[in-house]
Motif scaffolding. Structure first.
Motif, PDB file in Angstrom:
ATOM      1  N   LEU A   1      16.193 -10.304 -11.407  1.00 25.33           N
ATOM      2  CA  LEU A   1      16.435 -11.080 -10.181  1.00 25.33           C
ATOM      3  C   LEU A   1      15.558 -12.324 -10.168  1.00 25.33           C
ATOM      4  O   LEU A   1      16.015 -13.425  -9.848  1.00 25.33           O
ATOM      5  N   ALA A   2      14.273 -12.120 -10.522  1.00 24.76           N
ATOM      6  CA  ALA A   2      13.314 -13.231 -10.467  1.00 24.76           C
ATOM      7  C   ALA A   2      13.735 -14.351 -11.405  1.00 24.76           C
ATOM      8  O   ALA A   2      13.522 -15.527 -11.124  1.00 24.76           O
TER       9      ALA A   2
ATOM     10  N   LYS B   1      16.531 -15.455 -11.901  1.00 25.51           N
ATOM     11  CA  LYS B   1      17.591 -16.289 -11.336  1.00 25.51           C
ATOM     12  C   LYS B   1      17.050 -17.279 -10.305  1.00 25.51           C
ATOM     13  O   LYS B   1      17.784 -18.149  -9.841  1.00 25.51           O
ATOM     14  N   ALA B   2      15.787 -17.120  -9.917  1.00 22.60           N
ATOM     15  CA  ALA B   2      15.218 -18.032  -8.924  1.00 22.60           C
ATOM     16  C   ALA B   2      14.936 -19.372  -9.580  1.00 22.60           C
ATOM     17  O   ALA B   2      14.728 -19.442 -10.791  1.00 22.60           O
ATOM     18  N   PRO B   3      14.923 -20.443  -8.774  1.00 22.59           N
ATOM     19  CA  PRO B   3      14.510 -21.728  -9.347  1.00 22.59           C
ATOM     20  C   PRO B   3      13.087 -21.610  -9.894  1.00 22.59           C
ATOM     21  O   PRO B   3      12.243 -20.943  -9.294  1.00 22.59           O
TER      22      PRO B   3
ATOM     23  N   PRO C   1       9.424 -22.409 -10.375  1.00 25.33           N
ATOM     24  CA  PRO C   1       8.420 -23.246  -9.725  1.00 25.33           C
ATOM     25  C   PRO C   1       7.618 -24.023 -10.763  1.00 25.33           C
ATOM     26  O   PRO C   1       6.932 -23.438 -11.593  1.00 25.33           O
TER      27      PRO C   1
ATOM     28  N   PRO D   1      19.012 -27.820  -9.353  1.00 23.38           N
ATOM     29  CA  PRO D   1      18.750 -26.594  -8.570  1.00 23.38           C
ATOM     30  C   PRO D   1      18.040 -25.505  -9.367  1.00 23.38           C
ATOM     31  O   PRO D   1      17.586 -24.524  -8.776  1.00 23.38           O
TER      32      PRO D   1
ATOM     33  N   ARG E   1       4.797 -21.567 -12.193  1.00 21.40           N
ATOM     34  CA  ARG E   1       4.806 -20.740 -13.399  1.00 21.40           C
ATOM     35  C   ARG E   1       4.815 -21.615 -14.636  1.00 21.40           C
ATOM     36  O   ARG E   1       4.477 -21.177 -15.725  1.00 21.40           O
TER      37      ARG E   1
ATOM     38  N   GLN F   1      10.948 -19.557 -18.221  1.00 20.77           N
ATOM     39  CA  GLN F   1      10.711 -18.546 -17.188  1.00 20.77           C
ATOM     40  C   GLN F   1      11.190 -17.180 -17.678  1.00 20.77           C
ATOM     41  O   GLN F   1      10.508 -16.168 -17.497  1.00 20.77           O
TER      42      GLN F   1
END
Lengths: 202, 306, 425
Positions: free
Chosen positions: C9-10, C12-14, C16, C36, C48, C109
């Motif tokens: 899940l993480a 898929k986040a933008p 940082p 995005p 990160r 990431q």
């Protein structure tokens, strides 16, 4: 031992422990907030005693008070916020002795005292009763004390503020003369901002 | 005992849903305002939360470890306590204290203490600046909030939130005391330092009090802010918009709808309005908002005269 | 290594990313932030991935190490428009095209989350910069209650206050050169009294801004006014976006950057203009502060000078512009809000000029006097760095006002990129 007893013991222990830590820490901010923890524990004990309003009022009174105290101590004391380590207590041996004596004296009163047995009537609403007391016979006392305090605070801010309605408060001001109408003890440009360097004592 | 367990679970559920709701509405507003990177409002919050959850923790040089670790948790706890005071319907009040309004009034200064500790404990200058700035402004919000809430307690003749709702059966407080809700909303933005009143965690301090924290601590902190805003919206809906009162629909549905309207409004203001200068806001707070709160109180008092 | 569901899940986040600008590349960074898949963060602690944009100079090695090590590990760097540091060169991720950032950062990431990338080594030793030097009975560093420098800092002492006479202990610290809210390259020693800036000493000036290609050509010969004015409008919108971001309108700033990416000649900015008026941007922090004096206005030139009614616009000397009926825009308030206002007005007017010049392909004719993004070039003289004026301008302002004023001024020196430098447009 009931649930209430257990909560009382825990809160009592927290209150005493954090009260003791106030004198051990080397930072004024920490000292203030240890004191706050101690008061919150006492507030919970007041809730257990059925003083609903007073207990909760203690929370917000002490939270604001300790926050302001921490802020002002950092502003006005030397060595703010314990940035540099220092000894935070004076006359510690005497104070510790006095504290222990007072603790035991009060405990003795609590343990050996002969308290009247007056259970709370079941239909008593503590908040309403307190309200009637505060705003009934004692209203004049409380209200005049409150208004006096408020007026004092506003007055102090108005008098100490540098920024006045018509410009700087000390603009054109002149220290009083040594004799009536005479020359001031000293004069110079720095009058407005001088005097502050005497604040360094603890 | 089962009742209190159910209530605790209810508060937890509202807390989780509240955080999610804030994230959704915030992203929806961002999309509407032309932010291309906000992502899908419904899935993106999960990704961001997971990203913060698995992000590595960090520490600073010589922090006050206890306060540094506890502050985010305490802030979330205070927000959850605020949420517990909200009467969702006539029979569904997690904690129906006779002094609910006073306890709410105590949560705000305690939150101020926690926000200060969060910034102070990191032992870094930018976060400490955020903390001091917040405290120096915090007092002005607290007074406004107190007066406005005493205003709603007057017609109810009670400090209990459920009694405040019942006192609005004839006319909602938002009409009876029109100054109350806007003032209260402003305090809400202030205490959760959102948008125009974000003095604690602002961009000109690289994140202010949270500029030094990462990972889970930051997630908890953000969640705490969101819950605090939800609690403010819910208390605002209770105190001014008639709480669970409303025709046809069941009470808790009305309550949820009203809370969401207030929340959406707060979040829109947060996105649209830039931050004031602290100095100017301090003047506005003492010279404009506080007298308005007095007027509100006098208004409420005159209105409540029999 | 397989990732558990949370890490999936993480991923898929933008991402940082903290942008570390080793060159005057803020405009490019703002455009790259529209992707995005990434999200710029204001503090390295929140990141990160570190994006190192530009060529690091040996002078900033120590500062770079400090920022680099603030990223909670494991973290990784991406290098763009510059060579990796020797100590990090092994397996370094180098970005060739700005558009690729989203993909590259996302891959990093995923690698960090799955443990494939183990993070970069720390550059600074993990030891206190100021070792403990306590003396006395409880280590307070000196005799009695005072004295000593146990942590390398002496006891704070109150000094005269600038504002309300309340004496506070000053706080001194240094910021930059890679600070997210200062111009890239600006390094300053700041003393604060409470929230008020008591002194602001510039230790190193911001990186010079390189002229965009079309301005470079305008110094050489005639160029299309449409092209020149579009670049100008874009630049002013980016400046405005940064000021919006500083004053906590990140969403609006993002929308402004998105608009700046695809500007069309003749486009109307009225909606943005109204939005900024009605949401109170011209009354936000610092808006009524930072009034420039005469010499400061002339030194800064360009929009800042015209915002105080001083200075001129070199475009009036150009026949091409004169044929379009050009008149300079001037205001007389001279504060930060006036500059923000004028940026938007100038952007609007530039778009109009670009539209008017379009059909006949009007070109510039004067190469000796060209109105640049900041100030004007006269006979080959380019505007010089003006950050020294901050030392007079910022003291007395509150921190947020000072930062907003800083975001209303473009003070970095202007330089010609020389041959081979393109891509800034």
């Amino acid at each position: 031992m009931s649930f209430v007893d257990l909560i009382f013991l825990i809160c009592g222990a927290i209150a005493i422990f954090s009260g003791w830590r106030v004198f051990c820490t080397d930072s004024m901010v920490r000292a203030s907030f240890f004191l706050l923890i101690s008061f919150i524990a006492v507030g919970v004990i007041m809730l257990l005693l059925g003083a609903v309003y007073l207990g909760v009022a203690l929370f917000f009174m002490m939270a604001v008070e300790m926050m302001v105290m921490a802020l002002f101590m950092v502003m006005f004391m030397m060595n703010p916020a314990g940035l540099n380590p220092m000894k935070m207590v004076h006359q510690d041996k005497f104070a510790a002795l006095a504290g222990v004596v007072a603790f035991f004296a009060l405990s003795a009163v609590a343990v050996f005292g002969d308290f009247p047995d007056q259970p709370r009537p079941s239909d008593l609403d503590p908040v309403v009763t307190l309200g009637k007391e505060l705003l009934g016979d004692s209203m004049l006392v409380f209200e005049s004390a409150g208004v006096t305090l408020l007026a004092t605070m506003i007055g102090v801010v108005a008098m100490s503020s540098h920024r006045g309605r018509y410009g700087d408060a000390n603009a054109g001001s002149r220290p009083p003369g040594l004799e009536p109408g005479g020359m001031p003890a000293f004069s110079g440009d720095q009058e407005g901002s001088s005097g502050g360097h005497h604040h360094h004592h603890h | 005992m089962t009742a209190s367990l159910t209530n605790a679970l209810l508060v937890m559920a509202i807390l989780a849903i509240g955080v999610y709701l804030v994230a959704i509405i915030n992203r929806a507003w961002a999309n509407a305002l032309g932010h291309s990177g906000a992502g899908n409002p419904f899935t993106a919050p999960f990704y961001s939360a997971a990203s913060l959850w698995v992000a590595p923790a960090n520490t600073t040089e010589a922090p006050d470890a206890m306060a540094w670790h506890l502050a985010p948790v305490l802030y979330l706890t205070l927000a959850a306590m605020g949420l517990a005071l909200v009467p969702w319907s006539q029979n569904l009040v997690p904690v129906d204290l006779t002094t609910g309004i006073v306890l709410w009034g105590a949560l705000e200064p305690l939150a101020t203490v926690v926000i200060f500790l969060h910034g102070w404990s990191a032992n870094a200058h930018l976060s400490m600046l955020g903390a001091y700035r917040y405290v120096s402004l915090g007092l002005s919000y607290l007074l406004v909030s107190m007066f406005v809430l005493i205003g709603v307690a007057l017609p109810a003749e009670s400090l209990q939130f459920s009694a405040v709702v019942e006192s609005q059966a004839g006319l909602w407080n938002v009409i009876r005391q029109p100054l109350g809700l806007p003032l209260f909303l402003l305090v809400g933005l202030g205490i959760s330092f959102w948008g125009p009143l974000n003095f604690a965690d602002s961009n000109d301090l690289a994140g202010g009090t949270s500029s030094e924290s990462s990972g889970r601590a930051r997630l908890v902190w953000q969640a705490g802010r969101a819950v605090m805003l939800v609690a403010f919206s819910a208390i605002g809906a209770t105190a001014f918009l008639g709480g669970w009162l409303g025709p046809v629909l069941p009470g808790f549905v009305w309550m949820i709808l009203k809370t969401m309207v207030v929340l959406a409004m707060a979040l829109l203001l947060g996105q649209l309005i830039p931050r004031f200068s602290p100095d100017r806001f301090l003047t506005i707070a003492w010279v404009l908002l506080l007298p308005l709160a007095f007027v509100d109180l006098v208004w409420a008092g005159l209105e409540a005269l029999p | 290594m397989a990732m558990n569901w949370l890490r999936q899940l993480a991923a898929k986040a933008p991402v940082p990313v903290y942008p570390l600008l080793a060159g005057n590349l803020r405009t490019d960074i703002q455009t790259m932030g529209l992707d995005p898949r990434i999200e710029w963060v204001a503090s390295p602690r929140h990141a990160r991935v570190l994006l190192v944009a530009g060529e690091l100079s040996p002078a900033t090695d120590r500062a770079f190490g400090k920022v680099h090590d603030q990223l909670p590990g494991p973290a990784a760097s991406i290098w763009w428009q510059g060579q990796p540091l020797d100590s990090l060169a092994d397996g370094a991720t180098i970005l060739d095209k700005a558009d690729d950032l989203g993909r590259v950062a996302h891959q990093l990431q995923v690698d960090l989350l799955s443990g494939k990338h183990r993070g970069e080594p720390a550059l600074c030793p993990d030891e206190p910069p100021e070792p403990w030097q306590g003396l006395g009975d409880i280590g307070h560093g000196g005799e009695g209650m005072m004295g000593g420098k146990p942590y390398g800092r002496s006891m704070a002492m109150p000094t005269d206050d600038l504002r309300d006479g309340l004496q506070l202990d000053p706080m001194a610290f240094s910021l930059g050169p890679f600070c997210s809210f200062l111009p890239p390259g600006l390094e300053a020693n700041v003393t604060l009294h409470g929230d008020v800036v008591a002194s602001f000493e510039v230790c190193s000036t911001p990186y010079p801004s390189l002229l965009p290609g079309v301005f470079e050509k305008a110094l050489e010969g005639p160029v299309s006014i449409t092209e020149l004015e579009l670049a100008r409008a874009r630049h002013y919108l980016h400046q405005l976006g940064h000021a919006l971001w500083i004053n906590q309108s990140g969403t609006v700033a993002h929308a402004v950057f998105a608009k700046a990416r695809s500007l069309k000649p003749g486009e109307s900015l009225n909606k943005l203009k109204k939005q900024l008026i009605y949401t109170g941007f011209y009354r936000s922090a610092g808006a009524d502060k930072g009034v420039l004096g005469d010499s400061q206005a002339l030194m800064t030139g360009g929009v800042a000078a015209r915002a105080c009614g001083r200075g001129s616009d070199a475009r009036v000397d150009d026949d091409g512009y004169r044929s379009l009926g050009f008149k300079p825009l001037v205001m007389d308030r001279g504060d930060a809000a006036a500059r923000w206002w004028l940026w938007l007005e100038e952007a609007q007017r530039s778009l109009q000029l670009a539209h008017d010049a379009g059909p006949g392909h009007v070109k510039t004719s004067n190469t000796r006097s060209v109105e640049l993004l900041r100030g004007a070039s006269r006979d080959g003289q380019l505007p010089e760095d003006g950050t020294a004026m901050l030392e007079d301008l910022l003291p007395g302002l509150e921190w947020s006002e000072a930062m907003a004023v800083l975001a209303s001024l473009d003070l970095s020196a202007v330089q010609r990129a020389g041959a081979g430098a393109e891509g800034t447009l």
